[in-house]
Design a protein around this motif. Sequence first.
Motif, PDB file in Angstrom:
ATOM      1  N   ASP A 243      -2.941   1.562   4.239  1.00 48.86           N
ATOM      2  CA  ASP A 243      -2.619   2.505   3.172  1.00 48.86           C
ATOM      3  C   ASP A 243      -2.033   1.718   2.001  1.00 48.86           C
ATOM      4  O   ASP A 243      -0.914   1.200   2.070  1.00 48.86           O
ATOM      5  CB  ASP A 243      -1.624   3.538   3.691  1.00 48.86           C
ATOM      6  N   SER A 246       1.373   2.950   0.669  1.00 48.85           N
ATOM      7  CA  SER A 246       2.492   2.514   1.499  1.00 48.85           C
ATOM      8  C   SER A 246       2.764   1.031   1.313  1.00 48.85           C
ATOM      9  O   SER A 246       3.918   0.589   1.272  1.00 48.85           O
ATOM     10  CB  SER A 246       2.192   2.811   2.975  1.00 48.85           C
ATOM     11  N   ALA A 270       2.038  -0.846   6.887  1.00 44.44           N
ATOM     12  CA  ALA A 270       1.271   0.097   6.077  1.00 44.44           C
ATOM     13  C   ALA A 270       0.074   0.660   6.824  1.00 44.44           C
ATOM     14  O   ALA A 270      -0.536   1.627   6.361  1.00 44.44           O
ATOM     15  CB  ALA A 270       0.806  -0.578   4.789  1.00 44.44           C
ATOM     16  N   ARG A 325       3.350   9.908   4.404  1.00 42.25           N
ATOM     17  CA  ARG A 325       3.015   8.917   5.420  1.00 42.25           C
ATOM     18  C   ARG A 325       4.091   7.870   5.598  1.00 42.25           C
ATOM     19  O   ARG A 325       4.326   7.396   6.692  1.00 42.25           O
ATOM     20  CB  ARG A 325       1.678   8.234   5.128  1.00 42.25           C
ATOM     21  N   LEU A 326       4.790   7.458   4.544  1.00 40.11           N
ATOM     22  CA  LEU A 326       5.825   6.444   4.702  1.00 40.11           C
ATOM     23  C   LEU A 326       6.894   6.658   3.651  1.00 40.11           C
ATOM     24  O   LEU A 326       6.604   6.913   2.486  1.00 40.11           O
ATOM     25  CB  LEU A 326       5.216   5.038   4.556  1.00 40.11           C
ATOM     26  N   HIS A 327       8.154   6.555   4.086  1.00 36.68           N
ATOM     27  CA  HIS A 327       9.310   6.739   3.217  1.00 36.68           C
ATOM     28  C   HIS A 327      10.075   5.422   3.199  1.00 36.68           C
ATOM     29  O   HIS A 327      10.706   5.040   4.183  1.00 36.68           O
ATOM     30  CB  HIS A 327      10.193   7.876   3.739  1.00 36.68           C
ATOM     31  N   ALA A 328      10.015   4.702   2.067  1.00 36.82           N
ATOM     32  CA  ALA A 328      10.577   3.350   2.002  1.00 36.82           C
ATOM     33  C   ALA A 328      11.920   3.299   1.295  1.00 36.82           C
ATOM     34  O   ALA A 328      12.388   2.211   0.962  1.00 36.82           O
ATOM     35  CB  ALA A 328       9.593   2.419   1.289  1.00 36.82           C
TER      36      ALA A 328
END
Length: 430
Positions: A243, A246, A270, A325-328
């Motif tokens: 991704d 991400s 990712a 999908r992703l929390h950074a």
Amino acid sequence: MWERLRLSDRMRRLLLEGDIECRYGGHTDSDAGYRMTMALAVGCSQPGRTWSPADFHHALIYTPTVGGAWARRLRERKGTLYAEAKLTAMLEKAAERVEAAPVIRGRGDAIEALGGIRRAVEARTWPARGGADTDQKNLAARLGLCERAGGVEHVVSVRQLAELMGCAKATAEASDKRLKKADWLVLLSSGSGKDHGSRWELRVSEEEVTTGARPGQLPATGTRGAGTVLPTHPDSPDTSRTDTASLAALMGHDAFHRYGHGTSGARLLACLDPLDGHDVAQLSRVTGLHRTTVVRRMAGLVEDQLAVELDGRYYLAPALSAPGRLHADGPVLSDTAERRGTGGLGERRRARHLRDRGNYRRWLAERAEQRRSRRPALALVPEGILDPDTGELLDEAWSGWDVRDRAHPVWRGHDRPVGEGRGAAVGVCA
């Protein structure tokens, strides 16, 4: 007239109010005026909104619009015939550019075009050898810039790009060269001056369209893994991919500095999903990394609680899971950077780039000062031609010339109204 001739709302505001958003700034006022006038020419050449040269002249030269200030100054300096010919040439050039460019009717079309480029980047396998993994980070960063810009064209400096990628300036420059050679990037204009980045265009490589391999296909002959392909069940196709959104959120973080989890760790993370697990073989095929590298990197990610292993499959940790999908942005990545000893390295890179920019600005100022001190100001008109008190022309050899600006005398003989006497205008005599 602009109510009768159809014009977009943004172009109408640009014509009537000027560049209030500072979108067309140039190195000088003249450069900025030319860019704004060229933007107006493009807006007046759109399909269904085509203006004639006479309409363009009337709106910019013969009407006191803010957007036509540059055209009216050009008329004062060069004359009416020159200004009209210049605007006509700009309108024709804009019409050719609009005709050759694909039709984008709105931001939706631009985002759709960017989606096609993103899918092409995510469908390709980027091995770690030869800097391909860095090129993937480069494209991921540029895709984010293009989405904010609303099109495939974007402006970025090499230091800004290096900060987004989480790498050195030289690494970003080398990646740009490789992507230009592979036709992923096109340099439209090189940045110059103290506050101007380079303008780029992002596109799908022609080689990628014709011969690009996809995850699950046979690798090229002579490369690692050639002749082998992992089968997938027909009822459960392999949807593994990296991704890029991400990856763009992770790669600039200190936790993925080269002394931390590195580029490989960011690329592997990712690929993960909080619900669909991936085994080592899938991650190796998608990223182009060796199985041993995947196992070693995934062990470090699991140790730092960025990923979860269950029955030989890897999942994204709940602390990083989000609807996107992703929390950074959570503290888990900062804690990982401190644990790995890479905390603050990104801030040190940004501070170094800030010092470099300051040094470059000072160098530009010093060079400009040296040029001014070495070379006297150019004056085509000798002194004593005009009376300093009355402005009367003292030398009949300069009759018909506007010599108020000694560096730029302008011939005014053909613009003098019939019956005007000699010396009636300041600095002008016919």
